[in-house]
Design an enzyme around this catalytic site. Sequence first.
Site, short mmCIF file in Angstrom:
data_model
loop_
_atom_site.label_atom_id
_atom_site.label_comp_id
_atom_site.label_asym_id
_atom_site.label_seq_id
_atom_site.Cartn_x
_atom_site.Cartn_y
_atom_site.Cartn_z
CG ASN A 28 -51.85 -62.53 4.64
OD1 ASN A 28 -51.06 -61.77 5.19
ND2 ASN A 28 -52.92 -63.01 5.24
NE ARG A 68 -54.29 -59.18 6.64
CZ ARG A 68 -54.00 -59.65 7.83
NH1 ARG A 68 -53.12 -60.63 7.97
NH2 ARG A 68 -54.57 -59.15 8.91
CG HIS A 104 -59.40 -58.72 12.56
ND1 HIS A 104 -59.69 -58.85 13.89
CD2 HIS A 104 -58.19 -59.30 12.38
CE1 HIS A 104 -58.71 -59.49 14.50
NE2 HIS A 104 -57.79 -59.77 13.60
NE ARG A 124 -52.75 -59.57 19.04
CZ ARG A 124 -53.34 -59.46 17.86
NH1 ARG A 124 -54.03 -58.37 17.55
NH2 ARG A 124 -53.25 -60.42 16.96
#
Length: 422
Positions: free
Chosen positions: A22, A106, A195, A259
Amino acid sequence: MKVNEGLALTGEKCAVLVLVVNCGSSSLKYELFRGDESLASGLADRVGVNGGSQALLTHSTADGKQTIEATMPDHTVAFGYVVQVLTDPQDGILSSLHEIDAVGHRVVHGSEQFTEAVLIDGRVLAAIEQYCKLAPLHNPPNLEGIRACQQHLPGIPMAAVFDTAFHQTMPDYAYVYALPYELYEQQRIRRYGFHGTSHRYVALQASHYLEAQGVPLAEQKIVTCHLGNGASVAAVQAGLSVDCSLGFTPLEGLMMGTRCGDLDAAIPLHLIREMGMGADEVDALLNRRSGLLGVSGVSSDMRDVIKAVHGGAPRAQLALGIFCYRVRKYIGAYAAAMGGVNAVVFTAGIGENSPEIRRECVRSLEFLGLQLDEERNQNVSVSDPVAVISSDDSLNHLLVIATDEELMIARDTARVVRKLGT
Ligand code: ADP
């Protein structure tokens, strides 16, 4: 109504040796699995930062931890150190790299093209490259990771496991924005959701739990709350994702570490027209200076925000209030979207570790048959694969499930490789 036939809610076990990789912009995370068993894991950090001069690789196995400080200017060099530590003649876990059956990567954005994990070939690589424009912060390092592995592990099959794939079953009324339809047709501007690997893993665990409680898959309505630095809520009905709070990019929905989440789309226009900001400035403001950090003025890290709340800081209190209110609002919205909810699942750093936040997120949701047991909420054990925090007389279930995206990627990769052999 169009409901795509997408990813079934299955996690298959297979005892092949899979290396999960990842890659973020300055990091390379990896984990080696035999079937569902984790043999080793690690993280190379600060890759490429200041030429990679302060990079650090931390490698963990059941026997302990080891660190390597070295210059790692890019992911290919960093991966060289991963290879070195895995095959170290003294205490490496592998005698040869050829023992690895497959590598699972990923990949954040697979657009509408990928509804499940796929074997990486030239066509898949070109597609991931094409979708860099949809995920400019994520897909480029994911690609670098794939290329680094191709150099170090030539001939070993590799799979791409996409964060967006699980959400490809969303119905069109959930993923099309109320913009001129041509923007969807020509530019593919739509909700993708992210996600996905985490939502799928915890939904799968919750699904097994509900089946054991006598709720068959076809009747299951699960809301999964992934509350980490990035945060999102998903609605999972009969094993399929039917909505996700993250949208075209991972900016929409919940309040996150830095965010902003949901916002009136006119606000960025106001910032541009009235405050003279440029696109990059607005981008940085919304993605890096907002959320918990922006409101609290303290930190993007929930532990710091909670500490500040306990110290009496009003803006930290407000940040926490906004965070939990939004989670509550989405649980209610997704219960409405599915016509009910059998289980709400909390996962990721905040969801797994903060009883205080979980309590606030389900406050006054008794009308949905969700009744918290505060003692259970305070005593969640990390070793418990599915921790129940609802009371015995709660009609529906509140669960805490530790996410394991790496395991899900390993299982998907094993499945892709097994198909190859058949
Ligand atoms: P990432 O999205 O980077 O994978 P994680 O899932 O690790 O993030 O979650 C990180 C968040 O979890 C941080 O905001 C951190 O403060 C929060 N967190 C971790 N432990 C706790 C805790 N005990 N209480 C509250 N928040 C926690």
